[in-house]
Design a protein around this motif. Structure first.
Motif, short mmCIF file in Angstrom:
data_model
loop_
_atom_site.label_atom_id
_atom_site.label_comp_id
_atom_site.label_asym_id
_atom_site.label_seq_id
_atom_site.Cartn_x
_atom_site.Cartn_y
_atom_site.Cartn_z
N VAL A 173 0.25 -1.08 0.02
CA VAL A 173 0.00 -0.11 0.16
C VAL A 173 0.62 1.05 -0.10
O VAL A 173 0.77 2.20 -0.82
CB VAL A 173 -0.91 -0.38 0.89
N ILE A 174 1.74 1.52 1.03
CA ILE A 174 3.13 2.88 0.85
C ILE A 174 4.10 2.33 -0.57
O ILE A 174 3.56 3.39 -0.39
CB ILE A 174 3.79 2.19 2.34
N GLY A 175 3.85 1.67 -1.29
CA GLY A 175 4.68 1.57 -2.50
C GLY A 175 3.68 2.37 -3.70
O GLY A 175 4.26 2.99 -4.23
N ILE A 176 2.11 1.45 -3.01
CA ILE A 176 1.49 2.53 -4.45
C ILE A 176 0.86 3.97 -4.36
O ILE A 176 0.85 5.28 -4.66
CB ILE A 176 0.48 1.54 -4.51
N VAL A 177 0.59 4.06 -2.81
CA VAL A 177 0.08 5.34 -1.96
C VAL A 177 1.62 6.42 -2.72
O VAL A 177 1.56 7.81 -2.41
CB VAL A 177 -0.59 5.52 -1.04
N GLY A 178 2.45 6.00 -1.50
CA GLY A 178 3.67 6.53 -0.94
C GLY A 178 3.70 6.58 0.28
O GLY A 178 2.46 6.98 0.97
N PRO A 179 5.28 7.39 0.89
CA PRO A 179 5.72 7.68 2.32
C PRO A 179 4.67 8.39 2.76
O PRO A 179 4.49 9.40 2.47
CB PRO A 179 7.02 7.10 2.20
N GLY A 180 4.62 8.10 3.97
CA GLY A 180 3.41 9.43 4.79
C GLY A 180 3.46 8.89 6.02
O GLY A 180 2.34 7.43 6.24
N TYR A 181 2.34 9.87 7.15
CA TYR A 181 2.54 9.11 8.68
C TYR A 181 0.65 8.96 8.39
O TYR A 181 0.53 7.82 9.08
CB TYR A 181 1.73 10.63 9.33
N TRP A 182 -0.14 9.35 7.58
CA TRP A 182 -1.80 8.89 7.27
C TRP A 182 -1.48 7.10 6.30
O TRP A 182 -2.13 6.70 6.39
CB TRP A 182 -3.36 9.17 6.78
N THR A 183 -1.13 7.78 4.79
CA THR A 183 -0.47 6.80 4.75
C THR A 183 0.33 5.62 4.78
O THR A 183 -1.03 4.44 5.08
CB THR A 183 0.35 6.49 3.26
N MET A 184 0.99 4.71 6.62
CA MET A 184 1.09 4.46 7.43
C MET A 184 -0.16 3.72 8.41
O MET A 184 -0.28 2.96 7.94
CB MET A 184 2.19 4.76 7.80
N VAL A 185 -0.67 4.97 8.68
CA VAL A 185 -1.79 4.25 9.11
C VAL A 185 -2.93 3.37 8.64
O VAL A 185 -3.63 2.72 8.77
CB VAL A 185 -2.34 5.17 9.57
N LEU A 186 -3.50 3.94 7.20
CA LEU A 186 -4.30 3.42 6.31
C LEU A 186 -3.69 1.86 5.94
O LEU A 186 -4.03 1.30 5.86
CB LEU A 186 -4.80 3.96 5.33
N ALA A 187 -2.59 1.64 5.72
CA ALA A 187 -1.10 0.36 5.36
C ALA A 187 -1.71 -0.27 6.17
O ALA A 187 -2.42 -1.53 6.36
CB ALA A 187 -0.39 0.98 4.81
N LEU A 188 -1.63 -0.27 7.09
CA LEU A 188 -1.66 -1.31 8.36
C LEU A 188 -2.48 -1.24 9.24
O LEU A 188 -3.02 -2.63 9.56
CB LEU A 188 -0.15 -0.24 9.65
N ALA A 189 -3.27 -0.64 8.92
CA ALA A 189 -5.35 -0.73 8.87
C ALA A 189 -5.80 -1.76 7.87
O ALA A 189 -5.89 -2.38 9.21
CB ALA A 189 -6.15 0.20 9.28
N LEU A 190 -5.28 -1.52 6.90
CA LEU A 190 -5.76 -2.64 5.63
C LEU A 190 -5.17 -4.10 6.01
O LEU A 190 -5.60 -4.88 5.60
CB LEU A 190 -5.52 -1.60 4.26
N ALA A 191 -3.63 -3.73 6.33
CA ALA A 191 -2.79 -5.18 6.94
C ALA A 191 -3.84 -5.81 8.31
O ALA A 191 -3.55 -7.44 8.25
CB ALA A 191 -1.30 -4.85 6.83
N TRP A 192 -4.56 -5.33 9.32
CA TRP A 192 -4.63 -6.01 10.06
C TRP A 192 -6.32 -6.26 10.92
O TRP A 192 -6.31 -6.54 11.28
CB TRP A 192 -3.92 -4.42 11.86
N TRP A 193 -7.16 -6.03 9.68
CA TRP A 193 -8.26 -5.86 10.15
C TRP A 193 -8.83 -6.90 10.29
O TRP A 193 -10.07 -7.71 10.61
CB TRP A 193 -9.42 -5.44 9.02
N PRO A 194 -8.03 -7.77 8.95
CA PRO A 194 -8.80 -9.38 8.38
C PRO A 194 -9.07 -10.07 9.72
O PRO A 194 -9.61 -10.81 10.08
CB PRO A 194 -7.96 -10.00 7.52
N MET A 195 -7.87 -10.33 10.59
CA MET A 195 -7.77 -11.13 12.46
C MET A 195 -9.30 -10.98 13.03
O MET A 195 -9.77 -11.31 13.10
CB MET A 195 -6.71 -11.30 12.81
N SER A 196 -9.18 -9.34 13.12
CA SER A 196 -11.15 -8.77 13.40
C SER A 196 -12.52 -8.91 12.78
O SER A 196 -12.90 -8.98 13.56
CB SER A 196 -10.75 -7.49 13.36
#
Length: 298
Positions: free
Chosen positions: A130-153
């Protein structure tokens, strides 16, 4: 004071060291702007890599910035980042899981296949993509980790939702004509949130480590914002000459991760029913005997 006794009794079930570490982390993160003794971004090259002193209790980094202030502000950065990631991930996961558990059938199959795809890919790989597509940044990191974390929830939410929907009181509500909205928002959603929050508590340490990892790689929080992973990568060139700059943020990150993991494990274990001991059985018999005597006297 008597009203707080049940709270203290619950807290005594958890490791005190973990509670102290997490409490300190949350307190520093919440009140960081007022607790930081100096401006964490103020540079003074004449005092670069200085040791502890009265002006700088934990010394300074290579640019002369106060290390203690940067560690405190970094706690705030990590707390906000981890909280944002978990809230977004829990929201997506709970919605997907409860909808799948409520409707079942093809809706359940479709949503769970999406969850299975998410679980089959390592979370950091998803975040890096996700970061590679959108680019580095604070909210990009938050969104990328959220998209990676939600399946277990989502997986946990679905399991809890299926269990709740199979209980007799839900069937009774349906027979009495309760609307789907009332069943979903009044019974299914509140019952699912608690179980997912237990998982989120246990996973907060891993999320903090992921935030630090992305910042260490230069893909997360960008300088000059203080963050433990960013402080580590900035201090690496000075590892031999001034290891203090690497050890302090490393210790802070390690303590937070271990504290969250220990507390989450304790919460999960306390939710598991435990077998009754002989002492507990004896106490129950005394209670029942006392209750029966009171009823007979009445």
């Amino acid at each position: 004071m008597n009203k707080l006794n049940p709270l203290f009794a619950r807290l005594n079930k958890f490791p005190r060291a973990a509670l102290v570490v997490i409490g300190l982390f949350v307190a520093l993160g919440t009140f960081a702007p007022w607790l930081a003794p100096q401006d964490p971004s103020a540079q003074n090259l004449l005092e670069g890599s200085a040791g502890p002193s009265a002006a700088h209790w934990l010394g300074t980094d290579h640019l002369g910035r106060d290390t203690l202030s940067r560690l405190i502000i970094a706690a705030n950065t990590s707390l906000v980042s981890v909280g944002s990631v978990l809230i977004i991930a829990m929201t997506i996961g709970i919605l997907m899981g409860t909808i799948a558990g409520y409707h079942r059938g093809w809706v359940d199959d479709l949503l769970m296949r999406v969850v299975d795809v998410g679980l089959s890919v390592p979370s950091l790989i998803v975040a890096l993509a996700v970061i590679g597509i959108v680019g580095p940044g604070y909210w990009t990191m938050v969104l990328a980790l959220a998209l990676a974390w939600w399946p277990m929830s989502g997986r946990i939410s679905r399991a809890v939702a299926v269990s709740i929907m199979s209980k007799p009181h839900i069937e009774a509500l349906r027979v009495l004509g309760a609307s789907p909205w009332r069943i979903y928002f009044g019974h299914l959603l509140p019952g699912t949130i608690g179980a997912v929050m237990v998982y989120a508590t246990a996973d907060a340490g891993t999320a903090a480590l992921a935030v630090a990892t992305l910042s260490f790689l230069g893909l997360g929080i960008q300088p000059p914002t203080p963050e433990w992973g960013q402080m580590l990568v900035d201090a690496l060139p000075y590892l031999e000459s001034d290891p203090r700059q690497v050890i302090l943020p490393g210790l802070a990150l390690t303590a937070a991760v271990i504290g969250f993991n220990t507390l989450g494990e304790s919460i999960a274990l306390n939710r598991i029913p435990k077998p009754l001991t002989r002492r507990m059985l004896a106490a129950r018999r005394i209670e029942v005997a006392g209750w029966g005597k009171e009823n007979s006297d009445a």
